[in-house]
Design a protein around this motif. Structure first.
Motif, PDB file in Angstrom:
ATOM      1  N   GLU A  25      43.663  41.430  40.392  1.00  0.00           N
ATOM      2  CA  GLU A  25      43.662  42.247  41.555  1.00  0.00           C
ATOM      3  C   GLU A  25      45.193  41.906  42.252  1.00  0.00           C
ATOM      4  OE1 GLU A  25      40.934  40.894  40.953  1.00  0.00           O
ATOM      5  OE2 GLU A  25      39.644  42.641  40.476  1.00  0.00           O
ATOM      6  N   PHE A  26      45.348  40.637  42.377  1.00  0.00           N
ATOM      7  CA  PHE A  26      46.648  40.362  42.907  1.00  0.00           C
ATOM      8  C   PHE A  26      47.931  40.875  42.086  1.00  0.00           C
ATOM      9  CE2 PHE A  26      50.175  37.266  43.703  1.00  0.00           C
ATOM     10  CZ  PHE A  26      50.580  37.476  45.165  1.00  0.00           C
ATOM     11  N   VAL A  27      47.933  40.609  41.111  1.00  0.00           N
ATOM     12  CA  VAL A  27      48.896  40.977  39.939  1.00  0.00           C
ATOM     13  C   VAL A  27      48.910  42.616  40.211  1.00  0.00           C
ATOM     14  CG1 VAL A  27      49.228  41.434  37.387  1.00  0.00           C
ATOM     15  CG2 VAL A  27      48.504  39.327  38.137  1.00  0.00           C
ATOM     16  N   ARG A  28      47.801  43.322  40.078  1.00  0.00           N
ATOM     17  CA  ARG A  28      47.951  44.752  40.061  1.00  0.00           C
ATOM     18  C   ARG A  28      48.462  45.142  41.678  1.00  0.00           C
ATOM     19  NH1 ARG A  28      42.493  47.209  41.548  1.00  0.00           N
ATOM     20  NH2 ARG A  28      43.014  46.045  43.516  1.00  0.00           N
ATOM     21  N   ASP A  29      48.157  44.426  42.559  1.00  0.00           N
ATOM     22  CA  ASP A  29      48.897  44.939  43.957  1.00  0.00           C
ATOM     23  C   ASP A  29      50.396  44.663  44.062  1.00  0.00           C
ATOM     24  OD1 ASP A  29      46.268  45.942  44.684  1.00  0.00           O
ATOM     25  OD2 ASP A  29      45.960  43.850  45.804  1.00  0.00           O
ATOM     26  N   GLU A  30      50.717  43.536  43.381  1.00  0.00           N
ATOM     27  CA  GLU A  30      52.043  43.179  43.488  1.00  0.00           C
ATOM     28  C   GLU A  30      53.108  44.085  42.638  1.00  0.00           C
ATOM     29  OE1 GLU A  30      52.074  40.479  46.016  1.00  0.00           O
ATOM     30  OE2 GLU A  30      53.875  39.963  45.050  1.00  0.00           O
ATOM     31  N   ILE A  31      52.469  44.626  41.512  1.00  0.00           N
ATOM     32  CA  ILE A  31      53.301  45.694  40.881  1.00  0.00           C
ATOM     33  C   ILE A  31      53.068  46.937  41.556  1.00  0.00           C
ATOM     34  CG2 ILE A  31      52.992  47.006  38.823  1.00  0.00           C
ATOM     35  CD1 ILE A  31      51.634  44.533  37.336  1.00  0.00           C
ATOM     36  N   ALA A  32      51.954  47.295  42.104  1.00  0.00           N
ATOM     37  CA  ALA A  32      51.906  48.378  43.036  1.00  0.00           C
ATOM     38  C   ALA A  32      53.062  48.652  44.161  1.00  0.00           C
ATOM     39  CB  ALA A  32      50.627  48.537  43.393  1.00  0.00           C
ATOM     40  N   ALA A  33      53.249  47.180  44.799  1.00  0.00           N
ATOM     41  CA  ALA A  33      54.032  47.194  45.744  1.00  0.00           C
ATOM     42  C   ALA A  33      55.552  47.375  45.312  1.00  0.00           C
ATOM     43  CB  ALA A  33      53.700  46.203  46.676  1.00  0.00           C
ATOM     44  N   GLY A  34      55.786  47.094  44.171  1.00  0.00           N
ATOM     45  CA  GLY A  34      57.235  47.013  43.595  1.00  0.00           C
ATOM     46  C   GLY A  34      57.584  45.728  43.829  1.00  0.00           C
ATOM     47  N   ARG A  35      56.724  44.685  44.212  1.00  0.00           N
ATOM     48  CA  ARG A  35      57.244  43.311  44.319  1.00  0.00           C
ATOM     49  C   ARG A  35      57.275  42.506  43.036  1.00  0.00           C
ATOM     50  NH1 ARG A  35      54.494  43.196  49.117  1.00  0.00           N
ATOM     51  NH2 ARG A  35      52.569  42.557  48.116  1.00  0.00           N
ATOM     52  N   ALA A  36      56.944  43.455  41.803  1.00  0.00           N
ATOM     53  CA  ALA A  36      56.822  42.457  40.561  1.00  0.00           C
ATOM     54  C   ALA A  36      56.808  43.638  39.513  1.00  0.00           C
ATOM     55  CB  ALA A  36      55.530  41.646  40.520  1.00  0.00           C
ATOM     56  N   VAL A  37      57.310  43.137  38.570  1.00  0.00           N
ATOM     57  CA  VAL A  37      57.529  44.236  37.333  1.00  0.00           C
ATOM     58  C   VAL A  37      56.850  43.426  36.125  1.00  0.00           C
ATOM     59  CG1 VAL A  37      59.480  45.415  37.988  1.00  0.00           C
ATOM     60  CG2 VAL A  37      59.864  43.481  36.337  1.00  0.00           C
ATOM     61  N   LEU A  38      56.100  44.288  35.288  1.00  0.00           N
ATOM     62  CA  LEU A  38      55.474  43.714  33.997  1.00  0.00           C
ATOM     63  C   LEU A  38      56.103  44.477  32.882  1.00  0.00           C
ATOM     64  CD1 LEU A  38      51.526  43.399  33.469  1.00  0.00           C
ATOM     65  CD2 LEU A  38      53.201  43.806  31.485  1.00  0.00           C
ATOM     66  N   PRO A  39      57.454  43.978  32.212  1.00  0.00           N
ATOM     67  CA  PRO A  39      57.951  44.923  31.428  1.00  0.00           C
ATOM     68  C   PRO A  39      57.428  45.024  29.757  1.00  0.00           C
ATOM     69  CG  PRO A  39      59.160  42.898  32.105  1.00  0.00           C
ATOM     70  CD  PRO A  39      57.925  42.900  32.433  1.00  0.00           C
ATOM     71  N   ALA A  40      56.831  46.298  29.616  1.00  0.00           N
ATOM     72  CA  ALA A  40      56.128  46.271  28.245  1.00  0.00           C
ATOM     73  C   ALA A  40      56.427  47.749  27.900  1.00  0.00           C
ATOM     74  CB  ALA A  40      54.475  46.100  28.604  1.00  0.00           C
ATOM     75  N   ASN A  41      57.392  48.075  27.023  1.00  0.00           N
ATOM     76  CA  ASN A  41      57.417  49.288  26.518  1.00  0.00           C
ATOM     77  C   ASN A  41      56.291  49.829  25.686  1.00  0.00           C
ATOM     78  OD1 ASN A  41      58.297  51.436  24.654  1.00  0.00           O
ATOM     79  ND2 ASN A  41      60.549  50.800  24.880  1.00  0.00           N
ATOM     80  N   VAL A  42      55.831  50.760  25.427  1.00  0.00           N
ATOM     81  CA  VAL A  42      54.771  51.278  24.698  1.00  0.00           C
ATOM     82  C   VAL A  42      55.367  51.005  23.222  1.00  0.00           C
ATOM     83  CG1 VAL A  42      53.603  52.673  26.352  1.00  0.00           C
ATOM     84  CG2 VAL A  42      55.390  53.699  24.526  1.00  0.00           C
ATOM     85  N   ASN A  43      56.589  50.872  22.688  1.00  0.00           N
ATOM     86  CA  ASN A  43      57.022  50.830  21.682  1.00  0.00           C
ATOM     87  C   ASN A  43      57.278  49.486  21.186  1.00  0.00           C
ATOM     88  OD1 ASN A  43      56.813  53.584  20.587  1.00  0.00           O
ATOM     89  ND2 ASN A  43      58.532  53.939  22.230  1.00  0.00           N
ATOM     90  N   HIS A  44      56.922  48.370  22.099  1.00  0.00           N
ATOM     91  CA  HIS A  44      57.011  46.953  21.797  1.00  0.00           C
ATOM     92  C   HIS A  44      55.435  46.325  22.013  1.00  0.00           C
ATOM     93  CE1 HIS A  44      59.176  42.879  22.463  1.00  0.00           C
ATOM     94  NE2 HIS A  44      58.616  43.170  21.197  1.00  0.00           N
ATOM     95  N   PRO A  45      54.692  46.866  21.057  1.00  0.00           N
ATOM     96  CA  PRO A  45      53.399  46.227  21.281  1.00  0.00           C
ATOM     97  C   PRO A  45      53.080  44.742  20.870  1.00  0.00           C
ATOM     98  CG  PRO A  45      53.478  47.474  19.215  1.00  0.00           C
ATOM     99  CD  PRO A  45      54.801  47.725  20.052  1.00  0.00           C
ATOM    100  N   GLU A  46      54.247  44.118  20.318  1.00  0.00           N
ATOM    101  CA  GLU A  46      54.342  42.762  19.960  1.00  0.00           C
ATOM    102  C   GLU A  46      54.508  41.847  21.087  1.00  0.00           C
ATOM    103  OE1 GLU A  46      56.589  45.050  18.946  1.00  0.00           O
ATOM    104  OE2 GLU A  46      56.298  45.370  16.626  1.00  0.00           O
ATOM    105  N   THR A  47      54.683  42.248  22.242  1.00  0.00           N
ATOM    106  CA  THR A  47      54.954  41.503  23.377  1.00  0.00           C
ATOM    107  C   THR A  47      53.600  40.826  23.863  1.00  0.00           C
ATOM    108  OG1 THR A  47      54.953  43.302  24.964  1.00  0.00           O
ATOM    109  CG2 THR A  47      57.113  42.125  24.385  1.00  0.00           C
TER     110      THR A  47
END
Lengths: 593, 593
Positions: free
Chosen positions: B162-184
């Motif tokens: 939940e904390f992870v989600r909220d930080e992303i939603a607030a724009g305070r964090a990013v989770l870089p994950a292109n749908v075309n780079h499923p290997e990450t």
């Protein structure tokens, strides 16, 4: 190894020193008010015809006009100044004994030896203040005198001699200069001067030799060490120190307790004030400029370390703690501190009050033991100053970044702004083999916040005795930390060096960029790894980005092609900005005004 | 070099990756709520029977149970998660063209080539959001969804999903994950998480090759790089990137402008939105996770750099400045920014808003140009967030210590706490060949003050393209800076690592000390240089101080011999302290009370 071997092999050190002569710069001197005040500087002649003048710690070794010889030692630069003051006398001195070099009378390898022959250079007798007089720079400064040493330092730091004198008189700075080490080029340690760097050398019982240590000393000063501590603990301590002192252009520090412990066969409980005092006098007569004294490790503080993660990590601190507990008595260093002051002031040996209870891990930082000892160091600092003994205070160890500033602030308060001299601090414990970096981070920060001298840490910290490469890496890392601190403190003139190098970089004057670098050799070698050919030294790119992507090249082209337009636009923006300010910096006028 | 050569030679990279399998630790996994959520960790088995669990960026290469092959690429870990969300579609994708690899139709060396064969692994079609849908972690977080990626990251950081989600939603964090780079393996960048490190790789027109870059990527992640930027600018850009992406367990970032410039033969003025957009789509389809976009370099800011010491030192910044001035038009990146957002959100590519006007020298730090651009990045950050595009902001360059904090504070304010991603900063200009250190100092400080990811600097900065050794040195230096920052921020759990290593050090568990080190190999090698024999691995000293002077040994003996007494005294002191506190912490009782 015999003394003769040592002599023969120590000569090799000359080669290294001589190699220092071609470091992309030329030796220069700033002339003082008397002919024998000549302050060395490093002059970098740039290809654009300009000169950059840099602080120089490398001593006569980098002056091609001077013929140095490690068997003869350096010329006694300060001798006349000392003699002319008329307040010292030569005397027979303490008789040298085999145990000074760690040789027992019964030793099958050593036996009785003539220690008069420890160094082949000019014969000398030790000198001390007449009738116990204070012959310290602090005593002179308190009396309002400006010594040649102070003038030398003022030229070196580009400040007035009066300022130097006043900082010393206030105890905010020290000028370590034993009357028996006339070979030193005077330098000053205080928060209102350039941040200094100390390099530790010294053999241990496990490895290393005299000639290696002399070579490490010249090597360390070549790269910028402002002082050198000889922390030898193995055999030949006395002889090693003699060779180092007679050849050192920078102040030499020691921890007399190490040699005292060798004299009692490594048994801490057998130490005594008598053995210690004898060792201190031995080292004062040799010319040691400052001594680390762990007089703040009191019996009652030792239990405060009981629950520490890494206990007591200072060698001196652990030895004194062991002594106090073994005898259930207060430290003899603390008990005899005034007597020690009376000895040191007759040679002008500076105290470096050791932090025997410094933290050895992140977990132990800023704990009760450390802070209790600091309070005692404050007390000792007042006593030392009252005795005219110059004093600095040692600090840190392992401290996370958010706890660093408290160390300086508290030291400055408790010790009446006496110069702070810190090891690192290491900002994390997780990187053995890279502790020059973990500590370089902390060193830069603590320097910014007011630490006067940074004791380097090499990549070998926690793992083994540093070799020549480690010494260089440690010194360069700490010169970076010290200079970064000078910039952050806004030290006048510090940024000139950065500006000169950045100008050279932007103008693709590669040779100037190399020669202005802290380490010209490595900068050049890194560049040449990919682009060794001579034309690359004037090329408007390097292999990092290649010719099409060089931002500096594009940036220069922009200026060439659009310079006039840019200045026009810039002038227009500045005009708008002035109008805005004239209108009261308000975007909207208030309704009623 | 032909594509076939590249294939053959790239296979060598496997050896390096495999060599990573014995780093003093064992691969472990933390199990999530579904079988395919398995978070890799590095487990160090200590000789005292305990285990220490460390964050692991090295990917499947260090798992002996997984047979990796750079010709096949890594398994698409996230593919099911992406497919199961049902909001993406596969499509034919943009047709590959020879110029994607820097080969002109008329090139005598290249000619027309079949770019379908750029990578020999599993056939794949690009994927994107159906009907332009936002398929970003930000869009899901805003809707309150917890994705498998978020759960993965929560386990990895030991925080709630939940904390992870909220930080992303607030724009305070990013989770870089292109749908075309499923290997990450999902990771997160934000100030309330562990500080991350990026390593740059990439060839230039002057040197380097595909296989070297793949090897540098696996090498960088082995030592702890959290993301890797492929900054290639020479030939084979497309193919190099494909190999890197298919084999990378960490997010890959790029600067699309570099490839776009290659497509117009290095002539900045011939760039256009069309060429740029085409390049962005090409890279989105390949799987690039984040892209540096220098959309904040506006025409009116360029004159602000006219009087700078080092002009514009960002490659992207200088290219865009040249374009703006050549056309006397506003930047096409700024003008088309919303359109760019609409592209990126259909692949979940994260913006890294580039600081094209970052200072390249101490003299230029925090100047008007830099700060003007930052304000524009704040504006663009709001636009990107409104389009559901994850966004981080790039910063620093050369900044003296006392001007660092202002950078973070202002960025956090202007950019609504979006993750700050900074290069260094370098705290002085005077040490080319040591800029990993000049910048490691600044990086640690800026990380402490709130920067989420640190872009490494290698010893070759300003001098040439880094080789493998430089990459390792850069990564280790920056892992130190990041961890020092985690400690200073009080990140929960960060100090466990230091404590485990310090315990091992104090107890002379040398093997544990090596295995817990950031670089076990070098720590061991340094120790063994002077004491190589096996018994030395359990000895209660090392060559640094020798047996008689080992403070840790003496400290242990004190505890053994006087432990009981020390605890008694300590207890007594604690009792006194309680009495004192109970009496109101007053030394003297007030007269009238």
């Amino acid at each position: 190894m015999t003394t003769q071997d040592a002599h023969a092999r120590a000569e090799n050190a000359t080669d290294t020193a001589a190699a220092g002569k071609a470091l992309g710069s030329h030796k220069g001197y700033l002339q003082g008010t008397r002919p024998d005040i000549r302050v060395p500087v490093r002059r970098v002649h740039l290809t654009n015809g300009k000169d950059v003048t840099l602080y120089d710690t490398s001593g006569p070794y980098t002056d091609p006009a001077i013929d140095t010889d490690v068997r003869r030692g350096l010329a006694p630069l300060r001798e006349n100044w000392i003699v002319q003051r008329g307040d010292t006398e030569e005397y027979a001195g303490r008789e040298l004994r085999p145990e000074d070099d760690g040789i027992k009378h019964t030793s099958p390898r050593g036996g009785l030896r003539n220690l008069d022959a420890v160094f082949p250079g000019r014969p000398r007798q030790p000198r001390r203040g007449r009738n116990g007089a204070s012959v310290t720079q602090l005593a002179y400064a308190k009396r309002g005198e400006i010594t040649p040493e102070m003038e030398f330092v003022a030229l070196r730091e580009n400040l007035s001699a009066e300022f130097v004198r006043d900082e010393i008189a206030a105890g905010r700075a020290v000028l370590p200069a034993n009357v028996n080490h006339p070979e030193t080029e005077p330098m000053i340690i205080g928060k209102n001067f350039l941040v200094k760097v100390n390099a530790n050398i010294g053999n241990s019982a496990v490895t290393s030799s005299i000639e290696e240590e002399v070579e490490k000393m010249t090597w360390a000063t070549r790269w910028g060490a402002d002082t050198v501590m000889d922390l030898s603990t193995g055999r030949n301590i006395h002889t090693t120190r003699e060779w180092v002192l007679r050849n050192s252009p920078v102040p030499i520090g020691t921890v007399p307790l190490y040699q005292a412990l060798e004299k009692v066969d490594g048994k801490a409980e057998e130490l005594s004030w008598e053995v210690y005092k004898d060792t201190v006098i031995e080292q004062c007569e040799q010319g040691v400029d400052y001594m680390t004294v762990h007089a703040g490790v009191l019996l009652r503080y030792v239990p405060l370390t009981a629950r520490r993660k890494t206990g007591i990590v200072s060698r001196g601190g652990s030895i004194m703690a062991a002594w106090c507990l073994a005898h259930h008595k207060e430290s003899f260093l603390y008990e005899h501190f005034s007597e020690l002051c009376e000895i040191l002031r007759t040679y002008d040996v500076t105290f470096s009050l050791g932090d025997g209870l410094r933290p050895g891990s992140i977990a132990d930082a800023n704990d009760a033991a450390q802070m209790a000892e600091l309070d005692t160091l404050g007390e000792l600092n007042r006593i030392a100053k009252a005795h005219d003994v110059q004093t600095m205070i040692e600090g840190p160890g392992h401290v996370p970044m958010h706890k660093i500033k408290e160390n300086v602030d508290r030291q400055q308060e408790v010790c009446e702004e006496a110069p702070f001299y810190t090891l690192g601090p290491l900002t994390t414990d997780i990187a053995p083999a890279y502790d020059h970096i973990t500590s370089g981070i902390g060193a830069a920060m603590i320097g910014w916040w007011g630490t006067a001298m940074l004791c380097y840490v090499t990549p070998k910290e926690h793992l083994g005795l540093p070799d020549k490469d480690d010494v260089k890496t440690g010194v360069i890392t700490y010169k970076i930390a010290a200079h970064a601190a000078d910039l952050a403190k806004g030290h006048p003139g510090a940024q000139q060096w950065d500006d000169a190098l950045s100008d050279a970089r932007f103008e693709f004057r590669w040779e100037d960029q190399f020669n202005l670098a802290l380490d010209p050799e490595t900068a050049r070698a890194f560049h040449d790894e990919t682009l060794p050919a001579e034309p690359a030294k004037t090329a408007h790119f390097c292999s990092m980005c290649g010719p099409k992507f060089c931002s500096m090249k594009i940036s220069q082209e922009i200026r060439e092609q659009h310079g006039a337009t840019m200045e026009e636009v810039e002038a227009g923006m500045a005009e708008k900005s002035r109008e805005f300010a004239a209108a009261g910096n308000r975007v909207y006028l208030p309704l009623a005004d």
